[in-house]
Every structure is written in structure tokens, then in C-alpha cells.
Design a protein around this motif. Sequence first.
Motif, PDB file in Angstrom:
ATOM      1  N   SER A 151      49.721  42.751  39.332  1.00 18.82           N
ATOM      2  CA  SER A 151      49.621  44.193  39.594  1.00 18.82           C
ATOM      3  C   SER A 151      50.002  44.993  38.351  1.00 18.82           C
ATOM      4  CB  SER A 151      50.530  44.565  40.767  1.00 18.82           C
ATOM      5  OG  SER A 151      50.556  45.953  40.972  1.00 18.82           O
ATOM      6  N   LYS A 168      47.893  47.711  36.022  1.00 19.60           N
ATOM      7  CA  LYS A 168      48.373  49.058  35.694  1.00 19.60           C
ATOM      8  C   LYS A 168      48.332  49.302  34.189  1.00 19.60           C
ATOM      9  CE  LYS A 168      51.389  49.690  39.729  1.00 19.60           C
ATOM     10  NZ  LYS A 168      52.765  49.922  40.196  1.00 19.60           N
ATOM     11  N   TRP A 171      51.256  56.894  41.812  1.00 19.38           N
ATOM     12  CA  TRP A 171      50.413  56.496  42.945  1.00 19.38           C
ATOM     13  C   TRP A 171      48.955  56.390  42.517  1.00 19.38           C
ATOM     14  CZ3 TRP A 171      46.225  58.604  45.497  1.00 19.38           C
ATOM     15  CH2 TRP A 171      45.857  57.976  46.686  1.00 19.38           C
ATOM     16  N   SER A 200      48.397  53.229  40.618  1.00 20.07           N
ATOM     17  CA  SER A 200      48.356  52.114  41.570  1.00 20.07           C
ATOM     18  C   SER A 200      47.016  52.079  42.308  1.00 20.07           C
ATOM     19  CB  SER A 200      49.508  52.237  42.564  1.00 20.07           C
ATOM     20  OG  SER A 200      49.454  51.217  43.538  1.00 20.07           O
ATOM     21  N   PHE A 201      46.530  53.250  42.705  1.00 25.07           N
ATOM     22  CA  PHE A 201      45.237  53.340  43.397  1.00 25.07           C
ATOM     23  C   PHE A 201      44.112  52.808  42.507  1.00 25.07           C
ATOM     24  CE2 PHE A 201      41.326  55.441  44.638  1.00 25.07           C
ATOM     25  CZ  PHE A 201      41.355  55.396  46.019  1.00 25.07           C
ATOM     26  N   VAL A 225      42.796  48.959  42.095  1.00 22.84           N
ATOM     27  CA  VAL A 225      41.933  48.272  43.062  1.00 22.84           C
ATOM     28  C   VAL A 225      40.644  47.841  42.377  1.00 22.84           C
ATOM     29  CG1 VAL A 225      40.649  48.527  45.216  1.00 22.84           C
ATOM     30  CG2 VAL A 225      42.905  49.579  44.974  1.00 22.84           C
ATOM     31  N   ASN A 274      43.264  47.144  51.104  1.00 17.90           N
ATOM     32  CA  ASN A 274      44.243  47.487  50.070  1.00 17.90           C
ATOM     33  C   ASN A 274      44.258  48.992  49.808  1.00 17.90           C
ATOM     34  OD1 ASN A 274      46.237  46.973  48.185  1.00 17.90           O
ATOM     35  ND2 ASN A 274      44.797  46.500  46.551  1.00 17.90           N
ATOM     36  N   ILE A 275      43.066  49.607  49.810  1.00 15.32           N
ATOM     37  CA  ILE A 275      42.975  51.060  49.628  1.00 15.32           C
ATOM     38  C   ILE A 275      43.614  51.778  50.813  1.00 15.32           C
ATOM     39  CG2 ILE A 275      41.374  53.008  49.510  1.00 15.32           C
ATOM     40  CD1 ILE A 275      39.488  51.322  47.935  1.00 15.32           C
ATOM     41  N   ARG A 292      45.938  50.775  52.768  1.00 17.37           N
ATOM     42  CA  ARG A 292      47.395  50.638  52.719  1.00 17.37           C
ATOM     43  C   ARG A 292      48.000  51.616  51.718  1.00 17.37           C
ATOM     44  NH1 ARG A 292      47.343  44.035  52.783  1.00 17.37           N
ATOM     45  NH2 ARG A 292      47.477  43.765  55.051  1.00 17.37           N
ATOM     46  N   LYS A 293      47.328  51.789  50.581  1.00 16.59           N
ATOM     47  CA  LYS A 293      47.840  52.715  49.573  1.00 16.59           C
ATOM     48  C   LYS A 293      47.797  54.155  50.090  1.00 16.59           C
ATOM     49  CE  LYS A 293      46.529  49.799  45.635  1.00 16.59           C
ATOM     50  NZ  LYS A 293      47.899  49.477  45.211  1.00 16.59           N
TER      51      LYS A 293
END
Length: 539
Positions: A82, A86, A175, A178-179, A182, A272-273, A275-276
Amino acid sequence: MFKVQESYGERIDRFSVEENKYRKYSLYCLWLKLTTFLGCCISLYAIHPNYASYRIIIPVIFLLGYVVFFVFDAECCSRSKSLRKKIKVCSDELAGMEGDYTAFANGKEFVNPQHPYSIDLDIFGPDSLFHRLNRTVTRHGSTVLAEKLMKLPDSKDVVIQNQEAIKELAALTDWRISFLTVDYMTGNLDGLSQHLVKHKYNTLSFATYLSYFSIGLTLLSLILGVFGFISFSFFGLMLTLQLIFASFVSKTQKKANNHINVLHKEYAGYLNIMRKIHVIDFKSEKLKAISNDLFGKKDSSMAAFKKLSTLLNLFDIRGSEIMYLLLNGLFLFDIFLIKEFTKWKEDHLPHIDKWLRAIGELDALVSLSTYAYNHPQNHYAHILANDTSDNIITAHNVCHPFLNSEQAIPNDFTLKKGNIAIVTGANMAGKSTFLRTIGITYLLASTGVPVCAEEFSCSLVSLFSSMRTTDNLCNNVSYFQAEILRLKQLTEYLTQHSHTLVILDEILKGTNSKDKLNGSIVFLDSVSSLNMSGIIATH
């Protein structure tokens, strides 16, 4: 500009330090897993000759240690992966701010020569506006972003809601990063859902009341047979009959299982999207509406996915021959499983289009907010009320967003409703650049994105331009004919829209100077009676 670059650079340094830490942890775990595994094997071997129950605790402790280190290593690997993503996101942003957009899709598939303004204003293609804005991680997000650039809103409330959403997302930097980690999804979940909505499964008419009776009779015969009240052969007969009934839907079961597998695979990418998105308590009206579309109590996307995962697990459970015989012989498992999937389809498939649209809308807004964050010197436009304002555009120190801030020359500009502004000057004096500056700034303002100007106010109207007319030899269309066709398209467009901002650059260039002047005067005189305002560049 420097502040944002430093911020991304600081994040890269922080993420790199964390990633190195987890990589070291993973390396330690590798040796610890090896040590505990060998310890378990050696201790088991050591207690074999003189077995005592209390000695088994030693290999058990080693085994538990192995499991703990295995789980911790998996978590370290996941976090390290992850963090690497980033770092790439931040590195791509830094490269983009230096003019390198190769990491992002340029939207060439959206190029449309017949569109009212996208070709002239460099909306799609390499180094285009879309190329600079696009950070979408889904096919639907890319489509929504293109739609926002190709179809301007006609409501002030829509623009203000977009502005508020972009401001909120721009402030959620970590955020958004992090988004953006994906992986890009190109799946066809909406097409698959439309196909499955129409698909019917044959679950047998008997799979309602008679099925419960058959199952009850089978279980009763088993109980009575075990206690000797009836012959056990009766249970064998009922078991055989139920397996025969279940075999009638074997083809349907395989088809349903395949559909669930494909759906689950498509859904997994979006989970995953979801959840974010689910962990953020949005404040702006537009973002709250998106969250409600995804996680409403009656049709929650998360609940639908969990139910689908449960169904897939149930199909996997009956995969072995023994489980198939037991579950179908005793409970007609396949028939009820197909009925459950049919119910899932009826409850959730009709909402998939809404969910995908909501994800695409947020995805596009993340791209626009990233652009806003990367350009802190820009300002949000003030949207004027169409029924009270006489101005179409009022700009102070406006620059083209593609130009370097050190090279761009800012300009002031005001255009009132019903007026036509004439921009004159020599070749290479910057007339076309100025026209594109006004056009693309107006487009960004209407989308809700902060613009490259100290102040910018505008009314919401339609937009049409003619600046890059080209010939088409394959269709026997000359340059002059292409110009005439474009002007005809403009005239038809004006008659179909309430008010239009028209941007024209050197119309009728395909003829001599005298005819060009006379033709331009006649054309402008004819369109000036229509509901339009314009900017025209000419010598």
C-alpha cells in the motif's frame, strides 16, 4: 506551487521510511517463521521416543508462534504494498506538476470533431485538459469526468454543489492519495448486471412447498430409521429421490455458479473503493448524496456484496462429492441455493447502475479536487444569476491554465449579454490563446473547478466554438466547405439553445480577404439576432 510540491515530497519521504520499516519487519518475520517451523519439527521429533502428554506443549507453542509471525508478515507485506502505491501516486503528481502526464490517460477515446467546443479548447488527447485533470481509477469515473467537460450544467446550484464537494475532497489529501492507490478497473459490471436481470433460472415448480415436505420426510425417515421404528431402506429411497430432483437443476446450478463467480470478481474490484468511501463522513450535500446512494439502508452496496460472497462460499462448500451428496440428499441444497441467488438478483441487480454511477461521480470529483489541491493559487468562480445579471463573463488577471505561471500574461475581460467582442492583432500576437483562455476558464468555472484568475464571474450558458476547422480529403470536404459546415452547425445550435457563448477564430479563412470580410459581416449580422454573446478574433 512550491508548497504543494514540497508536501508531496514530504509524503514520499514519510511513506518511504514506513515502507522500509515494514520491509525489515517482513524480513525478520521470514527468519522467525523459519525458526518456529524448525522448532516445531524438531520438538515433535524429540518427544516421539518418550511421548508424554505434557511435552506436546512445546511444539504447540512453536506452531502458535509460526501462525502469529505468518499473520504479522502478511500484514507487513500488505502495508508495504500500500505504501509503495502511495509513493507512486505522489511521484506521479510531482511529475504532472512538471508537465509530465504520461502516467494518466488522456481521454483520446472521447475525441469528437462534431462536439460544440472540445476540439478547439484541447479538451481531450495528449497534453489536453482531460490529461491534466484525469486521476480516475474506474472506467465509469473516466466517463463521468469526460461528461462533465462535454456537457455544461445549466443550474447554479449544481455548480455550487460541485465547488463544495471539490473543496471538501481537496482538504482530504491523505484520503485522496489512498483512494488513488486503487488499481484501475475496466470491468463491465453494468453490462453483466443488465444481462443477468433478463436471465431466468429454472428452479422447478416443486421447489416451494413440496420441497419442504420432501426434506421433512427425508429427515424424519432418517430419525425413525436410526431408532429402528422403520426400515432404513426408506431413508435410502428418499435420499435417492432428492438427489434425482437436485440433478434436474444441475445445469442451472453450474450456470448460476459461473454468474456468481464473475459477479464476485467484478465486485471485488469495487469493494476496496466502497470501503474507502464508507469510512468518511462527508459534509457537503453532493458527497452525502453519493454516500447515501451507495450505503442506503434499503439497497446498500456493501450488504449486497457480503450476501454475494456468502452465496459464493455456499457454492464452494457443495463442491466436493461427499458434501454434494449430503447437502442435496438431505436438504435439496442446490435448488434453494439457486432460489437465493435469484432473490439476490431481484433485490440488488437493479441498483448496480446507480452504485456505479455514484462511484464514477466520486471518482471524477477526486480528479477535480486533486487538480484544485495542486493549484492553490487558483480561485473558485462566482456564478451569476442568469435572470438578474447582464454579464456573461467578468475576469480579472485571467491566464490560460496550460501556460507556466511565469510565462503567462494575465488579462482582464468583460462580456455582456448580447454583445460581441472583437479581438484584433497581428499574427502570433496571442489572439487564439486569449480565446482559448476564456473558453477553457469558462468551462472549468462551470464544472466547479478553481480557475487560473484572481477573480472570475460568469453566467451559465451554452458554449460553442469554431477555431480549428480542417479539411477532409477522404470525404471530399475542402477547408472552405468545412468552415461553412461548421458555421451551419453553429446556426442550428443557436436556434436550439436559450443563450450561447460563441468563440470564433478567423472565420472564413478559406477564401480571399474581400470575400472573408463581406461574408463575416453578413454572418455576424444574421447570428447577432439570435440569443448569443460572442468573442471573435480577426485581423
